[in-house]
Enzyme design. Structure first.
Site, PDB file in Angstrom:
ATOM      1  N   TYR A  50       1.002  -0.818  -0.079  1.00  0.00           N
ATOM      2  CA  TYR A  50       0.286   0.179   0.092  1.00  0.00           C
ATOM      3  C   TYR A  50       1.053   0.998  -0.148  1.00  0.00           C
ATOM      4  O   TYR A  50       0.764   2.046   0.670  1.00  0.00           O
ATOM      5  CB  TYR A  50      -0.757   0.516   1.016  1.00  0.00           C
ATOM      6  N   ASN A 113     -13.536  -3.358   4.131  1.00  0.00           N
ATOM      7  CA  ASN A 113     -14.362  -3.822   2.954  1.00  0.00           C
ATOM      8  C   ASN A 113     -13.714  -4.723   2.403  1.00  0.00           C
ATOM      9  O   ASN A 113     -14.780  -4.763   0.843  1.00  0.00           O
ATOM     10  CB  ASN A 113     -13.863  -2.712   2.077  1.00  0.00           C
ATOM     11  N   HIS A 116     -10.087  -6.627  -1.668  1.00  0.00           N
ATOM     12  CA  HIS A 116      -9.469  -5.415  -2.676  1.00  0.00           C
ATOM     13  C   HIS A 116      -9.156  -5.738  -3.865  1.00  0.00           C
ATOM     14  O   HIS A 116      -8.788  -6.784  -4.366  1.00  0.00           O
ATOM     15  CB  HIS A 116      -7.567  -4.947  -1.909  1.00  0.00           C
TER      16      HIS A 116
HETATM   17  P1  CMP Z   1      -8.330  -1.169  -0.534  1.00  0.00           P
HETATM   18  O1  CMP Z   1      -8.811  -0.775  -2.582  1.00  0.00           O
HETATM   19  O2  CMP Z   1      -8.302  -2.290  -0.859  1.00  0.00           O
HETATM   20  O3  CMP Z   1      -7.320   0.330  -1.265  1.00  0.00           O
HETATM   21  C1  CMP Z   1      -7.114   1.417  -0.348  1.00  0.00           C
HETATM   22  C2  CMP Z   1      -7.273   1.403   1.420  1.00  0.00           C
HETATM   23  O4  CMP Z   1      -7.775   2.024   1.871  1.00  0.00           O
HETATM   24  C3  CMP Z   1      -8.845   1.256   1.075  1.00  0.00           C
HETATM   25  O5  CMP Z   1      -9.421   0.023  -0.006  1.00  0.00           O
HETATM   26  C4  CMP Z   1      -9.863   0.918   2.333  1.00  0.00           C
HETATM   27  O6  CMP Z   1     -10.366   0.278   2.429  1.00  0.00           O
HETATM   28  C5  CMP Z   1      -8.299   1.769   2.758  1.00  0.00           C
HETATM   29  N1  CMP Z   1      -9.198   3.276   3.124  1.00  0.00           N
HETATM   30  C6  CMP Z   1      -9.673   3.367   4.615  1.00  0.00           C
HETATM   31  N2  CMP Z   1      -9.728   4.435   4.493  1.00  0.00           N
HETATM   32  C7  CMP Z   1     -10.438   5.011   3.444  1.00  0.00           C
HETATM   33  C8  CMP Z   1     -10.149   6.369   3.294  1.00  0.00           C
HETATM   34  N3  CMP Z   1     -10.656   7.427   3.853  1.00  0.00           N
HETATM   35  N4  CMP Z   1     -10.170   6.087   1.913  1.00  0.00           N
HETATM   36  C9  CMP Z   1     -10.217   5.289   1.029  1.00  0.00           C
HETATM   37  N5  CMP Z   1      -9.602   4.462   1.603  1.00  0.00           N
HETATM   38  C10 CMP Z   1      -9.783   3.988   2.560  1.00  0.00           C
END
Ligand code: CMP
Length: 143
Positions: A50, A113, A116
């Site tokens: 990340y 969520n 990914h």
């Molecule tokens: P992902 O698709 O895994 O990519 C980055 C991750 O950051 C995203 O899903 C979310 O789970 C996480 N995340 C946490 N807080 C935020 C936020 N405020 N905005 C966007 N992503 C977030």
């Protein structure tokens, strides 16, 4: 175009016994699993994965969450796999995700969520190479 994309079933979903259900959703929507591993990420692994988010306020929480339980990492292949996977997942925030999407069904918050997925062809290449050595990704249909 036939593409490959990287998918991660996140700790909140593996902890709720949702691996099979989520993989079924991918397969039902025309995505094939062509590589897969289950592991618990180390902090450096999650931070490296990340790294584009390293300046964001949620970065530390996100990497801690991603290391909190096992994840299932797969390469999905199919027609327009990157966009298709994003459609099947739904919006990042489960509260905004469309009915029937994985995040609407299972996501608990924007962080927890459930899944990914790579957001572009360039990201998919980086993310697949990050977890899978060359020669460890099969292909059903790449010509
Ligand atoms: P992902 O698709 O895994 O990519 C980055 C991750 O950051 C995203 O899903 C979310 O789970 C996480 N995340 C946490 N807080 C935020 C936020 N405020 N905005 C966007 N992503 C977030």
């Amino acid at each position: 175009m036939i593409e490959q994309t990287l998918s991660i079933i996140k700790p909140d979903a593996t902890a709720r016994n949702l691996i099979g259900h989520i993989l079924s959703r991918f397969e039902e929507q025309g995505l094939s699993v062509v590589a897969m591993q289950m592991c618990t990420l180390s902090l450096p692994e999650a931070e490296g994965f990340y790294h584009v988010h390293r300046e964001r306020p949620f970065f530390q929480d996100l990497v801690a969450f991603m290391c909190s339980a096992p994840v299932v990492i797969s390469v999905l292949e199919g027609e327009d796999a990157i966009a298709r996977n994003r459609t099947v997942m739904g919006a990042t925030d489960p509260a905004q995700a469309g009915e029937g999407t994985i995040r609407a069904m299972h996501g608990r918050s924007i962080e927890e969520n459930s899944v990914h997925g790579s957001d572009s062809a360039e990201t998919a290449r980086f993310e697949i190479d990050y977890f899978f050595a060359r020669g460890k990704v099969y292909s059903y249909d790449l010509s």
